[in-house]
Design an enzyme around this catalytic site. Structure first.
Site, PDB file in Angstrom:
ATOM      1  N   HIS A  15      34.301  39.203  33.042  1.00  0.00           N
ATOM      2  CA  HIS A  15      33.313  38.786  32.031  1.00  0.00           C
ATOM      3  C   HIS A  15      32.371  37.728  32.618  1.00  0.00           C
ATOM      4  CE1 HIS A  15      36.641  39.999  29.140  1.00  0.00           C
ATOM      5  NE2 HIS A  15      35.612  40.679  28.675  1.00  0.00           N
ATOM      6  N   GLY A  61      30.100  46.266  31.900  1.00  0.00           N
ATOM      7  CA  GLY A  61      30.882  46.518  33.106  1.00  0.00           C
ATOM      8  C   GLY A  61      31.009  48.011  33.379  1.00  0.00           C
ATOM      9  N   LYS A  69      33.555  49.382  34.668  1.00  0.00           N
ATOM     10  CA  LYS A  69      34.922  49.882  34.460  1.00  0.00           C
ATOM     11  C   LYS A  69      34.930  50.846  33.275  1.00  0.00           C
ATOM     12  CE  LYS A  69      38.348  47.505  32.632  1.00  0.00           C
ATOM     13  NZ  LYS A  69      38.851  48.359  31.531  1.00  0.00           N
TER      14      LYS A  69
END
Ligand code: PAF
Length: 282
Positions: free
Chosen positions: A37, A147, A149
């Protein structure tokens, strides 16, 4: 750092800065900050004059029986960390402020949301796109950082922004990994030491697939079989999906090529669902 709790306060805050010609970046989060983050916040800073971080555990993207109640939370620590990163505003609404009585609108991206996580988590992406759309309207950012991911989430949000002419620049940040390779996630707090090797099977599977592809194996079924066997060789792993997909369309890629991403979702120890992904030819 300003802390704002209602959509009206947040919109007024952003409006005042935008009127003065400031470029605003938004980092949408569900909190429980980790280094991943913080990197998103730093990337936001590089692309804007003012950085807004939203912290909201969005109930509509969790299906009944998922981990909404036990999702890790620590807002005091999050406030400290965001302040230390030089974030300008933290938007922390409660569920009543985001979904007041009578709320009944859903924003949904049809095709891209059906694949991968969308198949095993029905309704999840509609929850994500609805809340992100709301956050975009409330904060009115010039750009937003997500992100990589959550590779499918990023594709779905880019599609929503294009389809609805939102005019917001969407920036993807590369996956941030622990020193041993595990992709950082707030959900990693559910993992105990005994589960760590099994959790790492996702990362090592991406390495294996890259090695096989570089050696000339381009057949999707063959690669999928090898990757599945690798993950299943670790204890307490239950595969949700192993998919070789085109990075844009998220459709299955066979043969695999330069535009192929290996996307993985695996339940570890019966209760921790992990995702990871990587380009096959980085
Ligand atoms: O990626 C997340 O943390 C969430 O899905 C998001 C984008 C903040 C929406 O709730």
């Amino acid at each position: 750092m300003d802390i704002l709790r209602t959509p009206a306060e947040m919109t007024a805050w952003s409006g005042a800065r935008a009127d003065r010609g400031r470029r605003i970046a938004l980092v949408p989060t569900m909190g429980y900050f980790h280094e991943g983050h913080l990197r998103l916040m730093r990337m936001a800073r590089r692309h804007a004059d003012r950085v807004v971080v939203s912290l909201f555990v969005n109930p509509t993207q969790f299906a009944p029986g998922e981990d909404l109640d036990r999702y890790p939370r620590n807002s005091e620590r999050d406030i400290r960390l965001a302040g230390r990163e030089g974030v300008d505003a933290l938007f922390m609404p409660d569920a009543g402020a985001m979904y007041p009585q009578g709320f009944q609108t859903v924003v949904s991206v049809e095709g891209l949301s059906r694949h991968l996580c969308g198949a095993s988590r029905p309704g999840h992406f509609a929850g994500v796109t609805t809340v992100v759309c709301k956050l975009f309207h409330i904060v009115r950012p010039h750009c937003a950082v997500f992100g990589e991911k959550d590779f499918q989430q990023l594709a779905v949000i880019r599609r929503m922004v294009r389809d609805l002419d939102m005019g917001i620049e969407i920036l993807g940040h590369p996956i941030v990994r622990e020193p041993d390779g595990l992709a950082m996630s707030s959900r990693n707090t559910y993992l105990d030491d005994a589960l760590r090797p099994s959790a790492l099977s996702l990362y090592s599977a991406i390495g294996l697939a890259r090695q096989l592809a570089a050696g000339g194996m381009v057949s999707e079924p063959e690669l999928r079989r090898r990757v599945r066997a690798h993950i299943e060789s670790f204890p307490e792993t239950e595969i949700d999906y192993v998919a070789f997909v085109n990075e844009q369309s998220l459709e299955a890629a066979d043969p695999v090529d330069e535009a192929t991403v290996l996307a993985l979702a695996v339940r570890v120890g019966g209760r921790v669902r992990l995702i990871d992904n990587g380009r096959l030819f980085p």
